[in-house]
Design a protein around this motif. Structure first.
Motif, PDB file in Angstrom:
ATOM      1  N   UNK C  91     -73.835 -19.731   1.570  1.00  0.00           N
ATOM      2  CA  UNK C  91     -73.969 -18.932   2.799  1.00  0.00           C
ATOM      3  C   UNK C  91     -72.749 -19.112   3.705  1.00  0.00           C
ATOM      4  N   UNK C  92     -72.521 -18.101   4.564  1.00  0.00           N
ATOM      5  CA  UNK C  92     -71.368 -18.129   5.469  1.00  0.00           C
ATOM      6  C   UNK C  92     -71.283 -19.409   6.283  1.00  0.00           C
ATOM      7  N   UNK C  93     -72.444 -19.893   6.718  1.00  0.00           N
ATOM      8  CA  UNK C  93     -72.439 -21.019   7.648  1.00  0.00           C
ATOM      9  C   UNK C  93     -72.297 -22.376   6.959  1.00  0.00           C
ATOM     10  N   UNK C  94     -72.203 -22.399   5.625  1.00  0.00           N
ATOM     11  CA  UNK C  94     -72.109 -23.669   4.919  1.00  0.00           C
ATOM     12  C   UNK C  94     -70.761 -24.322   5.173  1.00  0.00           C
ATOM     13  N   UNK C  95     -70.784 -25.551   5.677  1.00  0.00           N
ATOM     14  CA  UNK C  95     -69.554 -26.323   5.775  1.00  0.00           C
ATOM     15  C   UNK C  95     -69.910 -27.774   6.080  1.00  0.00           C
ATOM     16  N   UNK C  96     -68.907 -28.625   6.032  1.00  0.00           N
ATOM     17  CA  UNK C  96     -69.149 -30.059   6.244  1.00  0.00           C
ATOM     18  C   UNK C  96     -69.638 -30.306   7.670  1.00  0.00           C
ATOM     19  N   UNK C  97     -70.577 -31.214   7.780  1.00  0.00           N
ATOM     20  CA  UNK C  97     -71.150 -31.534   9.092  1.00  0.00           C
ATOM     21  C   UNK C  97     -72.240 -30.574   9.503  1.00  0.00           C
ATOM     22  N   UNK C  98     -72.503 -29.565   8.671  1.00  0.00           N
ATOM     23  CA  UNK C  98     -73.505 -28.549   8.990  1.00  0.00           C
ATOM     24  C   UNK C  98     -74.827 -28.910   8.323  1.00  0.00           C
ATOM     25  N   UNK C  99     -75.923 -28.470   8.922  1.00  0.00           N
ATOM     26  CA  UNK C  99     -77.240 -28.662   8.311  1.00  0.00           C
ATOM     27  C   UNK C  99     -77.351 -27.818   7.052  1.00  0.00           C
ATOM     28  N   UNK C 100     -78.095 -28.322   6.072  1.00  0.00           N
ATOM     29  CA  UNK C 100     -78.235 -27.595   4.815  1.00  0.00           C
ATOM     30  C   UNK C 100     -79.603 -27.890   4.213  1.00  0.00           C
ATOM     31  N   UNK C 101     -80.164 -26.914   3.489  1.00  0.00           N
ATOM     32  CA  UNK C 101     -81.402 -27.111   2.740  1.00  0.00           C
ATOM     33  C   UNK C 101     -81.130 -26.656   1.311  1.00  0.00           C
ATOM     34  N   UNK C 102     -81.394 -27.530   0.354  1.00  0.00           N
ATOM     35  CA  UNK C 102     -81.145 -27.213  -1.048  1.00  0.00           C
ATOM     36  C   UNK C 102     -82.463 -27.185  -1.801  1.00  0.00           C
ATOM     37  N   UNK C 103     -82.647 -26.156  -2.606  1.00  0.00           N
ATOM     38  CA  UNK C 103     -83.864 -25.972  -3.388  1.00  0.00           C
ATOM     39  C   UNK C 103     -83.523 -26.201  -4.856  1.00  0.00           C
TER      40      UNK C 103
END
Lengths: 71, 254, 146
Positions: C91-103
């Motif tokens: 996703x566009x907003x993916x980057x280091x220090x960012x919140x993330x949810x992985x399935x």
């Protein structure tokens, strides 16, 4: 002209921003128009009922619902 | 009971008695309508200008943040209208105020509309930011449940021939569904959700830059004025419809 | 007591019982309502090996490595972290220090094989200039995770 183009493009997110505003507008306008239409229908239905009820109360005046005669 | 609470109770009680008369209520509604309609139009014009033109992009969400200005006020209205419906339902059940049930009935489709706007614009905002149109997290699921509660409420009114029984059934559903409101509000705090926590109504105050808070509040005001305006249209229609059905029943019996 | 007052008390009692019942149900279903597990949760809770789950946290700084269409990175909740491997568009907003949810599923060697990555953002909204100004003062707080 270029400013309009930039505005419409919404930074590349036009496909998400404009439909959002569009959906909100359609739903809100739809609610407004439907509500006004319903009010008009109910008002007309009530008026029809009240005038026919008035006619039934005074059977002698059945033929002249608009004109008045001195008592 | 001491002086001030007793006076407030007496004032509320006398207001409720006065507005129990539909004719008085209709006259007030007719006077209020032009103001709320004018406010609604004005707030939408100014609000949309600030939302789409005179406000900045977000440092990470960029132009998609503009979706917030139609999504968040819709969410607030979805909850607020339901709270009003539940209150009116309680008043109808306990005090048997004749206009209480009708005002809840009139409000329901508007609340359902706001909830739908919230769900659809939320999906359109989620895809470019989160990367998905929908997830079954606690926030999104509970708002979907709210939408079904609205639909169920509206359906119950149609399910009974006797308006008194319809009103009572609908009122009970509205009150049972009230537990969903705190679930929606606190879902982002109580559970791990994809939806982020509150940005405006937090214990630390708003976490939105003032340049973005402005269009948000303007649009919220526009939505509220819209609700009042359309509620008046719908409540008037309900009052007239009730009068008509009373007349029809009188004619059938005579 | 009057009938009206009795109706009021019945209503209050009914609402109170409904509230208590709902609270009990929600507390009982805590685990089922979890949308994602944190890396610490994975350590403390024993989950069946081949189960499809979601993990969430922050993308650990300087952990992102791209090899063609596959991205490897670590998800952390500041206490524990776990390695993730994902093939596909981020996703566009993916980057280091960012919140993330992985399935996905926990794979061999303790690497989480994800088939879906969602970016999670926090509740702060500000223009780019304000964000830059805060970063310059060194007061920038990274996204909080659960």
């Amino acid at each position: 002209m270029e400013a309009v183009g930039t505005f419409l493009a919404m930074g590349g997110y036009a496909a998400f921003v404009w439909p959002s505003y569009g959906v909100a507008a359609v739903i809100l306008l739809g609610l407004l128009l439907a509500s006004r239409r319903r009010l008009r229908q109910e008002a007309r239905a009530l008026e029809a009922l009240e005038s026919s009820a008035a006619l039934r109360r005074r059977p002698a005046r059945r033929e002249a619902s608009g004109t008045r005669r001195p008592a | 009971m001491s002086g001030l609470p007793r006076a407030a109770l007496a004032a509320t009680s006398s207001a409720m008695h006065r507005f129990a008369n539909p004719t008085v209520a209709l006259r007030l509604a007719d006077r209020l309508m032009p103001w709320s309609a004018f406010l609604c139009a004005g707030l939408f014009m100014v609000g949309l200008y600030y939302a789409l033109i005179a406000s900045p992009i977000d440092y990470q969400q960029r132009d998609t943040v503009r979706i917030m200005y139609v999504h968040v006020p819709a969410a607030w209205m979805a909850l607020g209208v339901y709270a009003m419906m539940a209150t009116a339902s309680a008043v109808g059940l306990v005090w048997r105020h004749p206009l209480a049930d009708l005002s809840a009935k009139a409000a329901a489709p508007i609340g359902a509309g706001f909830t739908l706007i919230c769900l659809v614009t939320g999906a359109l905002w989620g895809q470019p930011t989160w990367g998905t149109w929908w997830v079954w997290d606690a926030r999104l699921t509970s708002v979907l449940i709210l939408f079904f509660l609205y639909l169920g409420y509206m359906a119950l009114w149609q399910a009974y021939d006797d308006p008194g029984r319809a009103a009572r059934a609908a009122a009970i559903l509205a009150l049972v569904g009230v537990v969903n409101l705190p679930v929606i509000k606190f879902s982002v705090d109580w559970w791990n959700t994809l939806h982020q926590p509150a940005s405006v109504f937090t214990l630390q105050g708003p976490k939105i830059d003032p340049s973005m808070l402005k269009p948000l509040m303007l649009m919220a005001g526009a939505y509220l004025a819209f609700f009042v305006t359309v509620l008046i249209y719908r409540l008037k229609a309900e009052i007239l419809a009730r009068r008509a059905s009373v007349l029809r029943r009188a004619r059938a019996e005579s | 007591m009057t009938r009206k007052r009795r109706r009021l008390y019945v209503l209050i009692a009914a609402l109170a019982s409904l509230g208590v019942a709902s609270a009990l149900v929600l507390v009982a279903f805590q685990d089922n309502l979890v949308f994602f597990y944190s890396p610490s949760d994975l350590q403390t809770k024993s989950l069946p090996a081949d189960q499809r789950i979601r993990i969430g946290g922050l993308v650990e700084a300087e952990s992102v490595m791209r090899e063609g269409l596959t991205t490897r990175f670590r998800v952390t909740d500041t206490a524990h972290s776990i390695a993730v491997s994902y093939t596909g568009l981020l996703p566009d907003l993916f980057r280091e220090g960012q919140g993330v949810v992985a399935n996905g599923k926990l794979g061999p060697g303790g690497v989480f094989i994800a088939d879906e990555i969602l970016a999670k953002h926090d509740e702060n909204y500000m223009p780019p200039e304000v964000a830059d100004a805060i970063k310059r003062t060194g007061q920038w707080k990274p996204e909080g995770s659960r």
